[in-house]
Structure formats: C-alpha cells, structure tokens
Design a protein around this motif. Structure first.
Motif, mmCIF file in Angstrom:
data_model
loop_
_atom_site.group_PDB
_atom_site.id
_atom_site.type_symbol
_atom_site.label_atom_id
_atom_site.label_comp_id
_atom_site.label_asym_id
_atom_site.label_seq_id
_atom_site.Cartn_x
_atom_site.Cartn_y
_atom_site.Cartn_z
ATOM 1 N N ILE A 8 0.658 -1.045 0.028
ATOM 2 C CA ILE A 8 -0.138 -0.053 -0.073
ATOM 3 C C ILE A 8 0.989 1.003 0.028
ATOM 4 O O ILE A 8 1.645 1.286 1.049
ATOM 5 N N ASP A 9 0.766 2.203 -1.093
ATOM 6 C CA ASP A 9 1.540 3.245 -1.258
ATOM 7 C C ASP A 9 0.761 4.100 -2.072
ATOM 8 O O ASP A 9 0.673 3.977 -3.290
ATOM 9 N N ASP A 10 0.294 5.663 -1.424
ATOM 10 C CA ASP A 10 -0.403 6.209 -2.332
ATOM 11 C C ASP A 10 0.338 6.873 -3.358
ATOM 12 O O ASP A 10 -0.290 7.775 -4.079
ATOM 13 N N ARG A 11 1.480 6.789 -3.242
ATOM 14 C CA ARG A 11 2.690 7.323 -4.320
ATOM 15 C C ARG A 11 2.482 6.400 -5.651
ATOM 16 O O ARG A 11 3.047 7.013 -6.676
ATOM 17 N N LEU A 12 2.318 5.448 -5.224
ATOM 18 C CA LEU A 12 2.279 4.180 -6.318
ATOM 19 C C LEU A 12 3.798 3.851 -6.721
ATOM 20 O O LEU A 12 4.707 3.422 -5.892
ATOM 21 N N ILE A 13 4.232 4.408 -7.995
ATOM 22 C CA ILE A 13 5.650 4.164 -8.200
ATOM 23 C C ILE A 13 6.521 5.474 -8.114
ATOM 24 O O ILE A 13 6.349 6.610 -8.349
ATOM 25 N N ILE A 106 1.276 6.662 3.320
ATOM 26 C CA ILE A 106 -0.078 7.264 3.478
ATOM 27 C C ILE A 106 -0.149 8.609 3.452
ATOM 28 O O ILE A 106 0.103 8.896 4.885
ATOM 29 N N SER A 107 -0.079 9.457 2.602
ATOM 30 C CA SER A 107 0.078 11.005 2.840
ATOM 31 C C SER A 107 -0.935 11.757 3.725
ATOM 32 O O SER A 107 -2.120 11.292 3.603
ATOM 33 N N ASN A 108 -0.544 12.833 4.199
ATOM 34 C CA ASN A 108 -1.188 13.790 4.852
ATOM 35 C C ASN A 108 -1.743 14.773 3.955
ATOM 36 O O ASN A 108 -1.303 15.580 3.560
ATOM 37 N N SER A 109 -3.027 14.345 2.895
ATOM 38 C CA SER A 109 -3.414 15.284 2.099
ATOM 39 C C SER A 109 -4.082 16.293 2.694
ATOM 40 O O SER A 109 -4.911 16.344 3.683
ATOM 41 N N THR A 116 -4.998 10.834 11.230
ATOM 42 C CA THR A 116 -4.396 10.823 12.302
ATOM 43 C C THR A 116 -2.950 10.479 11.944
ATOM 44 O O THR A 116 -2.884 9.443 11.226
ATOM 45 N N GLN A 117 -2.083 11.234 12.369
ATOM 46 C CA GLN A 117 -0.655 10.613 12.067
ATOM 47 C C GLN A 117 -0.320 9.375 12.905
ATOM 48 O O GLN A 117 -0.160 9.565 14.204
ATOM 49 N N LEU A 118 0.105 8.357 12.236
ATOM 50 C CA LEU A 118 0.731 7.262 13.000
ATOM 51 C C LEU A 118 2.260 7.102 12.900
ATOM 52 O O LEU A 118 2.923 6.852 13.859
ATOM 53 N N LEU A 119 2.888 7.488 11.817
ATOM 54 C CA LEU A 119 4.273 7.729 11.521
ATOM 55 C C LEU A 119 4.395 9.013 10.728
ATOM 56 O O LEU A 119 3.565 9.507 10.252
ATOM 57 N N ASP A 120 5.791 9.535 10.424
ATOM 58 C CA ASP A 120 6.170 10.302 9.704
ATOM 59 C C ASP A 120 5.453 10.462 8.389
ATOM 60 O O ASP A 120 5.249 11.336 7.830
ATOM 61 N N TYR A 121 5.145 8.957 7.804
ATOM 62 C CA TYR A 121 4.788 8.912 6.394
ATOM 63 C C TYR A 121 3.445 8.341 6.572
ATOM 64 O O TYR A 121 2.927 7.819 5.483
ATOM 65 N N ILE A 122 2.845 8.022 7.596
ATOM 66 C CA ILE A 122 1.502 7.278 7.544
ATOM 67 C C ILE A 122 0.686 8.073 8.402
ATOM 68 O O ILE A 122 0.679 8.287 9.469
#
Length: 164
Positions: A8-13, A106-109, A116-122
C-alpha cells in the motif's frame, strides 16, 4: 503470477519502489491495482516513465486486476501496488489472495480532514483504520515499512497507541 510483495503506497511508483522494492520482490513486473490510475492516461504516462527498463508495468482497475491474477498461470514475480488500505481490502474481498501486505506511505493530503498521524509517512483516516482492521481480521499479516531493510512495525499496535 507470483505476487511476492503487495504494498500500500499512495504514491504508487517512486524512488523507493524503483531502488528497493522491485529488488525485494525479485520482480519482473509491477502491477498497479488502482481505479484512478487505470482511468487517467496522464498518470499512466508518468508512472511508465518511472519504471526501469526490463520491468513490465500493468495498470489495471480492481476488477481487471482480479481477472488478470486469476487467469495468469506464469511464474512471473510481481510487485503489486495499491493506493490505500480501503482499495487493498476491496481487492481481498474480490478474491485477491496474499499472505502479507506491506503498508507504506499514506500521505497527509491537505484536502482530507480527520487524519491521524501514525508515523512520519502514515496518516490515516477512519476508512483506512477500518480497512486495516478488516485485513487483519482476515488473517493477512500487515507490516509497516518504508524500505525493505527497516524493522517491521505492526499497524494494529500503532493504531491502538494513537487512536485506541
């Protein structure tokens, strides 16, 4: 088709996919399972430009993804990318069989409230949390990792600490 890594990665590639995750999956193909990307020619062009030579790319909507996986009897090693937990759960409910899903970015759009921020990148919204819990309840191992060499974190523990 062997889905060696489902992520799972909202940036895809992007860079980490190209430099780390393709190697981790020993992939010869990237399968992007995403309705939005499957319907957006400009996004497809951008994604294709990011894929290294020697790696094939297929960008399919969810229904076509399931059909493609079910019909493929090759031993091609695949890195599968999904935009968010809700889409991953939908694919599993449609018949996708994977033992583990790696939860990446999972970005903070800015357009989304209630994340809710779980980590710097989620950053998760309630739909993401519900989908991750549903995947967990289906017996799928979930690991949070930005890169393969990172120690895996349990998203259920992160959710319990931050959300309850």
């Amino acid at each position: 088709m062997n889905i060696n890594v489902c992520r799972i990665d909202d940036r895809l590639i992007h860079g980490q996919i190209v430099t780390k995750w393709i190697k981790e999956a020993n992939a010869k193909m990237i399968l992007v399972a995403d309705d939005k990307a499957a319907g957006d020619k400009m996004l497809q062009t951008i994604l294709k430009l990011a894929v290294p030579s020697g790696i094939s790319l297929e960008i399919l909507n969810k229904e076509s993804t399931i059909k493609r996986i079910m019909e493929d009897n090759t031993n091609t090693n695949v890195l599968m990318l999904v935009r968010n937990p809700k889409e991953a759960n939908a694919l599993v409910e449609m018949g996708l069989k994977v033992p583990k899903i790696i939860v990446g970015n999972i970005s903070n759009s800015k357009s989304k409230v209630g994340r809710t921020q779980l980590l710097d990148y989620i950053y998760v919204e309630p739909d993401d949390v519900e989908a991750l819990k549903a995947l967990h309840e289906k017996g799928i191992v979930l690991e949070v990792k930005a890169v393969p060499e990172e120690r895996a974190k349990d998203p259920m523990e992160l959710i319990a600490k931050k959300i309850g």
